[in-house]
Design an enzyme around this catalytic site. Structure first.
Site, PDB file in Angstrom:
ATOM      1  N   ARG A 292       0.791  -1.254   0.000  1.00  0.00           N
ATOM      2  CA  ARG A 292       0.000   0.000   0.000  1.00  0.00           C
ATOM      3  C   ARG A 292       0.813   1.289   0.000  1.00  0.00           C
ATOM      4  NH1 ARG A 292      -3.768  -2.923  -2.155  1.00  0.00           N
ATOM      5  NH2 ARG A 292      -5.148  -4.015  -0.732  1.00  0.00           N
TER       6      ARG A 292
ATOM      7  N   ASN B 243     -10.972 -11.185  -4.086  1.00  0.00           N
ATOM      8  CA  ASN B 243     -10.987 -11.292  -5.544  1.00  0.00           C
ATOM      9  C   ASN B 243      -9.711 -11.996  -6.008  1.00  0.00           C
ATOM     10  OD1 ASN B 243     -11.755 -10.961  -8.168  1.00  0.00           O
ATOM     11  ND2 ASN B 243     -10.844  -8.930  -8.361  1.00  0.00           N
TER      12      ASN B 243
ATOM     13  N   ASP C 126      -1.351 -13.106  -1.129  1.00  0.00           N
ATOM     14  CA  ASP C 126      -2.151 -11.999  -1.654  1.00  0.00           C
ATOM     15  C   ASP C 126      -2.575 -11.085  -0.503  1.00  0.00           C
ATOM     16  OD1 ASP C 126      -3.427 -10.277  -3.327  1.00  0.00           O
ATOM     17  OD2 ASP C 126      -5.039 -11.640  -3.910  1.00  0.00           O
TER      18      ASP C 126
HETATM   19 ZN   LIG Z   1      -4.672 -10.057  -8.057  1.00  0.00          ZN
END
Ligand SMILES: [Zn+2]
EC number: 3.5.2.3
Length: 437
Positions: free
Chosen positions: A62, A276, A303
């Site tokens: 981030r 996702n 992830d």
């Molecule tokens: Zn991705």
């Protein structure tokens, strides 16, 4: 530093199955060598596992742009606590990692942090749009070995083809976030039984599978090395298995939530189950497990996708996709893959360290005398309850709160330095004995 009474797990490595390691001046030496030296630190892990440092080739830190959710410093602390000595961060920051200056900024931030190695992944296209390719030569000079438009898939097949042709000339890896955006639409969860029951918009498995098959076809066409990120469906596993058998240069990863959770979790309407690609069916979970066991899925990545509470504590429709994972990954893998006997300790080292290092071109993932010590000491007996409030990550979006896990990183060492030491717990209940400091 002497690490004794454990078991070295480094498949095919020269020190495999030894009972301890000695670190002198940051480097591994043959156990027993330099016995005359007084060790500054003696750690006895009864039955513990000494493995090459774990690697996570798919995290989001981030920074720059969204430091309220995570920074390089907090993300790398979380990595160290999770047993990771190296992580690759995805380029969907603000500005994105599409030029040298952003790579340099990230590497500078990492140097000020706890010592865990950071490997920025560059963008495939400028601004993560589907138009102009990035200057991959320039990114490579800055230290980038892989490019991805993670989060913003390259929707034009023609652009992806050109990217692969270009990447191949630099031996750059393309990491594909495989998703057909049109099919995904504004879906919030897997399209199937539970989306119908709950009245939530669905994302069909085909949205992932079409993109997996397209990118495999383009890898076959161009010869470019392709890595499929966060595989979640049975159809994707099948397609990758067939492509590998055919000799297409494709590798793939999945994440712990795809073999520990299903779409049924969305019954809670808790946004911590919104990710996702989305959580899928029982059948998909079985296929993911099979793909891990037979080697179709090379790597377990997290992830790790931190989000501030404002982005998660809203209606499911509005909530951001993704969960944090750095501090739960090892425990989930040990509890749900190792303990039931689906994988052995050597497989775990391949899945969580060696294959990622090989795919990314990192000089890590093994333990050899003479090299800088980069290792993780795993306590397989430690039982603990997940409490996101105690995490080093700045974000709390974790769906595993309250889960009891067995297995944890007791010690993380980078270049001979302790970057994580579960000391209080270690002394209290794990059998770790510290003789001298
Ligand atoms: Zn991705």
């Amino acid at each position: 530093m002497d690490l004794v009474g454990g078991r070295v797990v480094d498949p095919d490595g020269p020190l495999n199955r030894r009972e301890g390691l000695r670190i002198v001046d940051g480097r591994l030496v043959e156990p027993g060598d330099q016995a005359d030296l007084e060790s500054d630190l003696m750690i006895d892990l009864q039955g513990g596992l000494l493995t090459p440092g774990l690697s996570d080739m798919h995290v989001h830190l981030r920074e720059p742009g969204y430091e309220d959710a995570e920074t390089v410093a907090t993300g790398l602390r979380a990595a160290a606590r999770g047993g990771f000595t190296r992580v690759a961060c995805m380029p969907n920051t603000n500005p994105p990692v599409d030029q040298r200056s952003v790579v340099e900024l990230l590497l500078a931030r990492a140097r000020e942090a706890c010592g865990v190695h950071l490997h920025p992944v560059g963008a495939v296209t400028r601004g993560l749009k589907s138009d102009d390719l990035t200057e991959m030569a320039e990114l490579k000079e800055a230290g980038v070995t892989a490019v991805s438009n993670d989060g913003f898939p390259v929707f034009s097949s023609r652009t992806m083809r050109r990217a692969m042709e270009y990447a191949k000339t630099f031996d750059m890896l393309i990491i594909s976030h495989a998703e057909d955006e049109g099919l995904k639409g504004d879906g919030v969860m897997n399209e199937g039984y539970w989306s119908t029951v709950l009245g939530l918009r669905g994302i069909p498995a085909a949205a992932e599978e079409i993109a997996v098959m397209r990118d495999i076809a383009l890898s076959r066409l161009t010869g470019c090395r392709l890595h499929i990120a966060h595989v979640s469906t049975a159809g994707s596993v099948d397609a990758i298995r067939r492509a590998k058998a055919e000799g297409v240069p494709v590798t793939a990863e999945t994440a712990p939530h795809y073999f520990t959770l299903t779409h049924a979790a969305l019954q809670s309407y808790d946004a911590n189950f919104k990710m996702n690609p989305p959580l899928r069916t029982e059948r998909d979970v079985e296929a993911i497990l099979q793909g891990i066991v037979d080697g179709t899925l090379d790597v377990i990545a997290t992830d790790h996708a931190p989000h501030s509470q404002e982005k998660k504590e809203v209606e499911l429709d509005q909530a951001s996709f993704g969960i944090i994972g750095l501090e739960t990954s090892l425990g989930l893998v040990m509890t749900h893959l190792l303990r039931p006997g689906r994988v052995g300790a050597e497989d775990l080292v391949r899945l969580m360290s060696q294959r990622a290092a090989k795919i990314m071109g990192w000089n890590s993932g093994h333990l050899r005398a003479g090299e800088l010590a980069e290792l993780t000491l795993i306590d397989p007996q430690a039982t603990w309850t997940v409490d996101p409030e105690l995490f080093a990550s700045k974000s709390r979006n974790c769906p595993f709160g309250g889960w009891e896990l067995q297995g944890r990183a007791a010690l993380t060492v980078v270049e001979g330095r302790l970057v994580h030491w579960e000391k209080s717990r270690a002394e209290a209940d794990s059998g770790l004995l510290v003789r001298a400091l």
